[in-house]
Design a protein around this motif. Structure first.
Motif, mmCIF file in Angstrom:
data_model
loop_
_atom_site.group_PDB
_atom_site.id
_atom_site.type_symbol
_atom_site.label_atom_id
_atom_site.label_comp_id
_atom_site.label_asym_id
_atom_site.label_seq_id
_atom_site.Cartn_x
_atom_site.Cartn_y
_atom_site.Cartn_z
ATOM 1 N N ALA A 174 42.718 50.920 26.827
ATOM 2 C CA ALA A 174 42.192 49.602 27.181
ATOM 3 C C ALA A 174 43.132 48.881 28.137
ATOM 4 N N THR A 175 44.423 48.900 27.826
ATOM 5 C CA THR A 175 45.400 48.259 28.715
ATOM 6 C C THR A 175 45.438 48.956 30.068
ATOM 7 N N ALA A 176 45.411 50.293 30.040
ATOM 8 C CA ALA A 176 45.457 51.047 31.297
ATOM 9 C C ALA A 176 44.225 50.774 32.151
ATOM 10 N N LEU A 177 43.073 50.615 31.506
ATOM 11 C CA LEU A 177 41.855 50.329 32.263
ATOM 12 C C LEU A 177 41.943 48.968 32.942
ATOM 13 N N CYS A 178 42.462 47.981 32.237
ATOM 14 C CA CYS A 178 42.630 46.658 32.849
ATOM 15 C C CYS A 178 43.633 46.708 33.990
ATOM 16 N N VAL A 179 44.698 47.499 33.821
ATOM 17 C CA VAL A 179 45.680 47.677 34.901
ATOM 18 C C VAL A 179 45.006 48.285 36.126
ATOM 19 N N ALA A 180 44.137 49.278 35.900
ATOM 20 C CA ALA A 180 43.439 49.924 37.013
ATOM 21 C C ALA A 180 42.518 48.944 37.734
ATOM 22 N N LEU A 181 41.816 48.113 36.977
ATOM 23 C CA LEU A 181 40.918 47.135 37.588
ATOM 24 C C LEU A 181 41.693 46.078 38.376
ATOM 25 N N LEU A 182 42.830 45.650 37.834
ATOM 26 C CA LEU A 182 43.653 44.688 38.555
ATOM 27 C C LEU A 182 44.202 45.310 39.836
ATOM 28 N N SER A 183 44.603 46.559 39.756
ATOM 29 C CA SER A 183 45.090 47.257 40.947
ATOM 30 C C SER A 183 43.992 47.368 41.997
ATOM 31 N N ASN A 184 42.777 47.682 41.559
ATOM 32 C CA ASN A 184 41.651 47.779 42.491
ATOM 33 C C ASN A 184 41.352 46.436 43.134
ATOM 34 N N THR A 185 41.476 45.359 42.362
ATOM 35 C CA THR A 185 41.259 44.016 42.900
ATOM 36 C C THR A 185 42.289 43.685 43.970
ATOM 37 N N VAL A 186 43.532 44.079 43.740
ATOM 38 C CA VAL A 186 44.584 43.855 44.729
ATOM 39 C C VAL A 186 44.263 44.573 46.034
ATOM 40 N N VAL A 187 43.816 45.833 45.927
ATOM 41 C CA VAL A 187 43.508 46.612 47.126
ATOM 42 C C VAL A 187 42.360 45.981 47.903
ATOM 43 N N LYS A 188 41.316 45.545 47.206
ATOM 44 C CA LYS A 188 40.174 44.941 47.901
ATOM 45 C C LYS A 188 40.540 43.593 48.519
ATOM 46 N N THR A 189 41.397 42.844 47.844
ATOM 47 C CA THR A 189 41.864 41.592 48.435
ATOM 48 C C THR A 189 42.662 41.864 49.706
ATOM 49 N N ALA A 190 43.517 42.875 49.648
ATOM 50 C CA ALA A 190 44.278 43.254 50.838
ATOM 51 C C ALA A 190 43.349 43.692 51.967
ATOM 52 N N THR A 191 42.230 44.347 51.609
ATOM 53 C CA THR A 191 41.253 44.757 52.622
ATOM 54 C C THR A 191 40.662 43.545 53.338
ATOM 55 N N VAL A 192 40.334 42.500 52.580
ATOM 56 C CA VAL A 192 39.786 41.290 53.190
ATOM 57 C C VAL A 192 40.831 40.608 54.061
ATOM 58 N N LEU A 193 42.067 40.543 53.573
ATOM 59 C CA LEU A 193 43.122 39.910 54.363
ATOM 60 C C LEU A 193 43.385 40.671 55.652
ATOM 61 N N VAL A 203 45.196 39.016 33.081
ATOM 62 C CA VAL A 203 46.526 39.143 32.476
ATOM 63 C C VAL A 203 46.640 38.268 31.226
ATOM 64 N N ALA A 204 46.152 37.023 31.322
ATOM 65 C CA ALA A 204 46.216 36.118 30.179
ATOM 66 C C ALA A 204 45.422 36.668 28.991
ATOM 67 N N THR A 205 44.274 37.221 29.249
ATOM 68 C CA THR A 205 43.462 37.790 28.169
ATOM 69 C C THR A 205 44.147 38.969 27.517
ATOM 70 N N LEU A 206 44.760 39.810 28.354
ATOM 71 C CA LEU A 206 45.483 40.961 27.809
ATOM 72 C C LEU A 206 46.644 40.517 26.933
ATOM 73 N N LEU A 207 47.379 39.518 27.381
ATOM 74 C CA LEU A 207 48.529 39.036 26.602
ATOM 75 C C LEU A 207 48.069 38.407 25.286
ATOM 76 N N VAL A 225 41.945 33.169 46.702
ATOM 77 C CA VAL A 225 41.926 32.234 45.572
ATOM 78 C C VAL A 225 41.158 32.829 44.398
ATOM 79 N N ALA A 226 39.980 33.413 44.688
ATOM 80 C CA ALA A 226 39.173 34.000 43.613
ATOM 81 C C ALA A 226 39.892 35.175 42.969
ATOM 82 N N ALA A 227 40.481 36.050 43.786
ATOM 83 C CA ALA A 227 41.182 37.214 43.238
ATOM 84 C C ALA A 227 42.380 36.789 42.403
ATOM 85 N N GLY A 228 43.129 35.797 42.869
ATOM 86 C CA GLY A 228 44.265 35.318 42.095
ATOM 87 C C GLY A 228 43.845 34.776 40.736
ATOM 88 N N THR A 229 42.740 34.030 40.716
ATOM 89 C CA THR A 229 42.244 33.488 39.449
ATOM 90 C C THR A 229 41.779 34.593 38.517
#
Length: 423
Positions: free
Chosen positions: A374-393, A416-420, A406-410
């Motif tokens: 479960a933690t690894a899956l959330c890490v993978a999704l966050l990593s994917n979000t970072v890559v797509k945000t970088a694509t837009v930038l 992260v908060a939910t995982l913690l 702004v949306a990706a950061g939120t």
């Protein structure tokens, strides 16, 4: 009603529909060479299935033989009629075959399963009544769509049964049967998204494009909208492009939830809260930008090209990538039980969410593995979000970069908060 017999009849109707769709398409281009369309072939399959069922129930093969001879006679008569009247290039056989089906269904009701006979009679009525909608539906299916569907069925009904059902590597990580089954599942989801895009059309608006494109590939859709922001027709405020991008991300979160629910329901209990929270945050931003863009201009996404995702070569490459990820995760569990496992998930998620999702869902069955997966899956999704945000930038222009950041950061903060909180 005998459900097993009903299933056999449904398979027969599916076979008739499959062949009928291809014949219907060929009929539009070569009417002089094709006899019967989708409705005729559905009814032919029903006649064959019903006559075979009656032959078994009556212990007489003559029932099926007579039905086959009658169908052959009708087909020959159609060709003869066409030969006598060259203007009649596409003779219809629907009424004749429907009459044969009614006779056999009547016998079926008397001899055996009355409930199933009535249900099939309703199906015949529906096939006859919905002539125009069926033809319109078939007309929307392109040759590329049909070939993709046939490839998917070849993978499902020809290749899959031939694969071994036991692991083929020393670490018991790669099961070719399960691996290919998950590849089929992912390909089917992508094909559904692509067909939705083709049939609905991207010109109907950003919302449709983002939602359907998210089923095909959220990364590809993000790149399409980012590039669209550089064109002269781009929304000055960037709300239109941000809406499409965020809707595709929302579909990605929903898609991951569906994949996990199908493959490993126990893992779903551990990840549905963080995934739902991230999806809700994404949806809120998408709705806000959609409302803003509808106030300023009509939401028209233009012609964002999303190609057919179902290519045999890509399916094989996905399977190979999936196998490598399975092996890496297994080795990380053995040699690096904590940190290495999450590094592999982050790297894999940055490239492909489906592969790492299916890998983790396939592997995480014990209680310890479930929490770790479960933690690894959330890490993978966050990593994917970072890559797509970088694509837009990198590829985007204007305000869409700010909106996406702004949306990706939120979304990442929420994840992260939910995982913690759940740790």
């Amino acid at each position: 009603m005998n459900l097993e017999v009903a299933r056999h009849f449904l398979v027969a109707l599916f076979i008739g529909a499959l062949v009928g769709v291809e014949r219907e398409q060929r009929r539009s281009s070569e009417p002089e060479r094709v006899l019967g369309g989708v409705r005729t072939h559905i009814l032919l399959a029903l006649v064959g299935a019903t006559s075979a069922w009656l032959a078994r129930e009556l212990a007489s093969a003559w029932v099926f033989a007579i039905a086959l001879a009658a169908v052959s006679a009708v087909v020959v008569a159609g060709y003869v009629r066409r030969g006598r009247d060259p203007a009649d290039q596409a003779p219809g056989l629907t009424s004749e075959i429907a009459a044969m089906a009614v006779v056999l269904l009547g016998a079926m009701v008397v001899v055996g399963d009355a409930a199933l006979g009535v249900a099939l009679a309703v199906a015949v009525s529906a096939v006859l009544a919905f002539k125009q909608p069926l033809h319109v539906l078939v007309a929307k299916i392109g040759t590329e769509d049909l070939l993709a569907a046939i490839k998917l069925m070849c993978m499902s009904f020809i290749v899959l049964p031939l694969l071994p059902r036991t692991p083929v590597d020393p670490w018991n990580a790669v099961n070719l049967y399960q691996l290919w089954l998950l590849v089929i599942l992912t390909s089917a989801l992508s094909l559904v998204g692509y067909l939705a895009m083709r049939w609905l059309g991207s010109s109907r608006g950003t919302a449709i494009t983002g939602l359907a494109g998210g089923l095909v590939s959220s990364t590809a859709t993000t790149l399409s909208f980012a590039r669209a922001s550089r064109s002269a027709e781009a929304s000055p405020a960037g709300n239109r492009e941000a809406t499409g991008i965020l809707l595709s991300w929302l579909v990605m979160f929903l898609r991951v939830l569906v994949l996990v629910a199908v493959v490993n329901p126990s893992l779903l209990q551990a990840v549905w809260i963080p995934l739902t929270a991230m999806g809700a945050a994404t949806g809120a931003f998408a709705l806000a930008h959609y409302l803003l863009c509808t106030r300023t201009a009509a939401a028209d996404a233009g012609s964002l090209a999303v190609r057919n995702p179902f290519q045999l070569g890509e399916a094989l490459r996905f399977g190979l990538l999936f196998a490598v990820i399975l092996l890496l995760i297994r080795l990380a569990q053995i040699h690096l039980p904590q940190s290495g496992f999450y590094v592999v998930s982050a790297l894999a998620g940055s490239a492909d969410v489906d592969a790492i999702t299916l890998s983790l869902a396939h592997d995480g069955h014990t209680q310890v593995q479930t929490a770790q997966a479960a933690t690894a899956l959330c890490v993978a999704l966050l990593s994917n979000t970072v890559v797509k945000t970088a694509t837009v930038l990198l590829y985007g222009r204007g305000r869409v970069r700010h909106h996406t950041l702004v949306a990706a950061g939120t979304v990442m903060l929420v994840g992260v908060a939910t995982l913690l909180m759940l740790a």
